[in-house]
Design an enzyme around this catalytic site. Structure first.
Site, mmCIF file in Angstrom:
data_model
loop_
_atom_site.group_PDB
_atom_site.id
_atom_site.type_symbol
_atom_site.label_atom_id
_atom_site.label_comp_id
_atom_site.label_asym_id
_atom_site.label_seq_id
_atom_site.Cartn_x
_atom_site.Cartn_y
_atom_site.Cartn_z
ATOM 1 N N SER A 15 32.894 115.151 45.496
ATOM 2 C CA SER A 15 33.761 116.219 46.063
ATOM 3 C C SER A 15 33.519 117.365 44.776
ATOM 4 O O SER A 15 33.560 118.585 45.026
ATOM 5 C CB SER A 15 34.971 116.059 46.269
ATOM 6 N N MET A 96 30.924 107.686 36.276
ATOM 7 C CA MET A 96 31.896 106.630 35.786
ATOM 8 C C MET A 96 31.245 105.803 34.597
ATOM 9 O O MET A 96 31.871 104.564 34.124
ATOM 10 C CB MET A 96 32.101 105.891 36.796
ATOM 11 N N ARG A 97 29.985 106.197 33.926
ATOM 12 C CA ARG A 97 29.619 105.511 32.887
ATOM 13 C C ARG A 97 29.620 106.361 31.784
ATOM 14 O O ARG A 97 29.650 107.582 31.574
ATOM 15 C CB ARG A 97 28.087 105.341 33.212
ATOM 16 N N VAL A 98 29.912 105.553 30.684
ATOM 17 C CA VAL A 98 29.942 106.085 29.266
ATOM 18 C C VAL A 98 28.658 106.293 28.701
ATOM 19 O O VAL A 98 27.854 105.464 28.602
ATOM 20 C CB VAL A 98 30.800 105.220 28.410
ATOM 21 N N HIS A 115 37.420 115.574 33.498
ATOM 22 C CA HIS A 115 38.318 114.322 33.708
ATOM 23 C C HIS A 115 39.797 114.661 34.288
ATOM 24 O O HIS A 115 40.384 115.940 34.132
ATOM 25 C CB HIS A 115 38.643 113.749 31.876
ATOM 26 N N GLU A 148 30.801 112.059 20.767
ATOM 27 C CA GLU A 148 30.411 110.436 20.839
ATOM 28 C C GLU A 148 31.346 109.584 21.307
ATOM 29 O O GLU A 148 31.356 108.417 21.698
ATOM 30 C CB GLU A 148 29.809 110.199 19.426
ATOM 31 N N VAL A 150 34.885 108.835 24.026
ATOM 32 C CA VAL A 150 35.364 108.806 25.515
ATOM 33 C C VAL A 150 36.279 109.858 25.681
ATOM 34 O O VAL A 150 37.488 109.864 25.047
ATOM 35 C CB VAL A 150 35.821 107.567 25.739
ATOM 36 N N GLU A 180 40.547 120.453 40.041
ATOM 37 C CA GLU A 180 39.248 120.219 39.512
ATOM 38 C C GLU A 180 38.269 120.948 40.099
ATOM 39 O O GLU A 180 37.264 121.603 39.505
ATOM 40 C CB GLU A 180 38.928 118.571 39.864
HETATM 41 C C1 GRF Z 1 37.458 113.045 39.808
HETATM 42 O O1 GRF Z 1 38.814 113.051 39.851
HETATM 43 C C2 GRF Z 1 36.617 112.995 38.312
HETATM 44 O O2 GRF Z 1 37.322 113.971 37.572
HETATM 45 C C3 GRF Z 1 36.568 111.642 38.048
HETATM 46 O O3 GRF Z 1 36.292 110.926 39.298
HETATM 47 C C4 GRF Z 1 36.880 111.910 40.533
HETATM 48 C C5 GRF Z 1 35.548 112.135 41.283
HETATM 49 O O4 GRF Z 1 35.709 112.680 42.290
HETATM 50 N N1 GRF Z 1 36.531 111.064 36.978
HETATM 51 P P1 GRF Z 1 34.599 112.902 43.222
HETATM 52 O O5 GRF Z 1 33.597 111.643 43.360
HETATM 53 O O6 GRF Z 1 33.676 114.120 42.728
HETATM 54 O O7 GRF Z 1 34.990 113.435 44.571
#
Ligand code: GRF
Length: 227
Positions: A15, A96-98, A115, A148, A150, A180
Site C-alpha cells: 500500500s 522487511m530486510r535489513v 517506518h 548503517e 537499523v 504513511e
Molecule cells: C508499513 O507500515 C511500513 O512502514 C512497514 O510495513 C508496512 C508496509 O505496508 N514497515 P504495505 O505493504 O506498504 O501495505
C-alpha cells in the site's frame, strides 16, 4: 530535465508503493517515474500492483548462505536496479530486510525508508504493536535516509496520529498507514524537487510548495514542517 527514475522495494501488500503510484497518477508528485519494483517475496502483492501500473516488477528472493547469502542477494538487487536504469533513488516501502552496511555505504544518500513509528522510538519489526504495548498516546511514522544501522538514519518527515482508547494493533497501524500514504510520496516529492539538505543528522527542508492544502488531512494528526 527528464523524470528521475526510482526503484521501490517492498515485501508485502504494497500500500505504501501504491501511495507513490497514486500521487504520480494524480499529478501531485511530478518529475518522478517508478522504473522498477523489487520484492524479496516473489508472490508479494506489491509486485502485482506494479504490473497493474505497467511498472516492471521483479522478485529477488534471498540467496542461501552456500550460494553467497546476503552479499549475493544484494548484488542481484543492484544488478536489477542498474539493468532498469532505476537507481536515482531506492525507496524501502515495507521492505522487511535489513540492508548490509556495505550496501548502505555504497548507496549513501540515495535510499529512503519509511517506518511505522515516531523514531527513535520503536525501531524494528513491529512499531505499532510496540507503541501500543508501551502505552504512548501519540504514534506515527517516519521517513529517513538509511545509514548503517537499523531505522537509524537522518529523519526527513514525521507525522503523528493519536492512539485512541479502543485501539488494537490493527486499528492503530491502519491510522498510521493513512499518514504513511501522505508523507511517503511527499518525501519523494521533496527529494525530486532537490529540497532535502542533509546537515549531519538533521535534514533541512528547503522552502517551496506545501501539500497541506493539496491532500485531505487526517483528523487530529500532526503534520511536520515541510509537508
Ligand atoms: C508499513 O507500515 C511500513 O512502514 C512497514 O510495513 C508496512 C508496509 O505496508 N514497515 P504495505 O505493504 O506498504 O501495505
Amino acid at each position: 530535465m527528464g523524470d528521475r527514475i526510482i526503484t521501490v522495494l517492498a515485501s508485502g501488500r504494497g500500500s505504501d508503493l501504491q501511495s507513490i503510484l497514486d500521487a504520480i497518477g494524480s499529478g501531485l508528485l511530478r518529475g518522478v517515474e517508478v522504473g522498477l519494483v523489487l520484492s524479496d517475496v516473489p508472490d508479494a502483492y506489491a509486485l502485482e500492483r506494479a504490473r497493474k501500473a505497467d511498472v516492471p516488477a521483479v522478485g529477488v528472493p534471498p540467496v542461501p548462505k552456500a550460494e553467497g547469502g546476503r552479499a549475493e542477494h544484494e548484488a542481484r538487487i543492484e544488478q536489477a536496479v542498474l539493468e532498469h536504469d532505476a537507481g536515482d533513488l531506492l525507496v524501502l516501502a515495507g521492505y522487511m530486510r535489513v540492508l548490509s552496511p556495505r550496501f548502505a555505504r555504497s548507496w549513501h544518500g540515495r535510499v529512503i525508508n519509511i517506518h511505522p513509528s515516531l523514531l527513535p522510538a520503536f525501531p524494528g519489526r513491529d512499531g505499532p504493536g510496540d507503541a501500543l504495548e508501551y502505552g504512548v498516546s501519540l504514534a506515527g511514522c517516519t521517513t529517513h535516509f538509511i545509514d548503517e544501522g537499523v531505522d537509524s538514519g537522518p529523519v526527513i518527515l514525521q507525522g503523528a496520529v493519536p492512539v485512541l482508547p479502543d485501539d488494537d494493533r490493527a486499528s492503530l497501524h491502519g491510522r498510521i498507514l493513512l499518514m504513511e500514504h501522505q508523507i511517503l510520496p511527499r518525501t519523494v516529492d521533496l527529494w525530486a524537487q532537490d529540497r532535502l539538505q542533509v546537515e549531519g543528522r538533521r535534514v533541512r527542508v528547503l522552502p517551496g510548495d506545501s501539500w497541506l492544502n493539496k491532500v485531505e488531512l487526517i483528523p487530529e494528526a500532526l503534520y511536520p514542517h515541510g509537508f
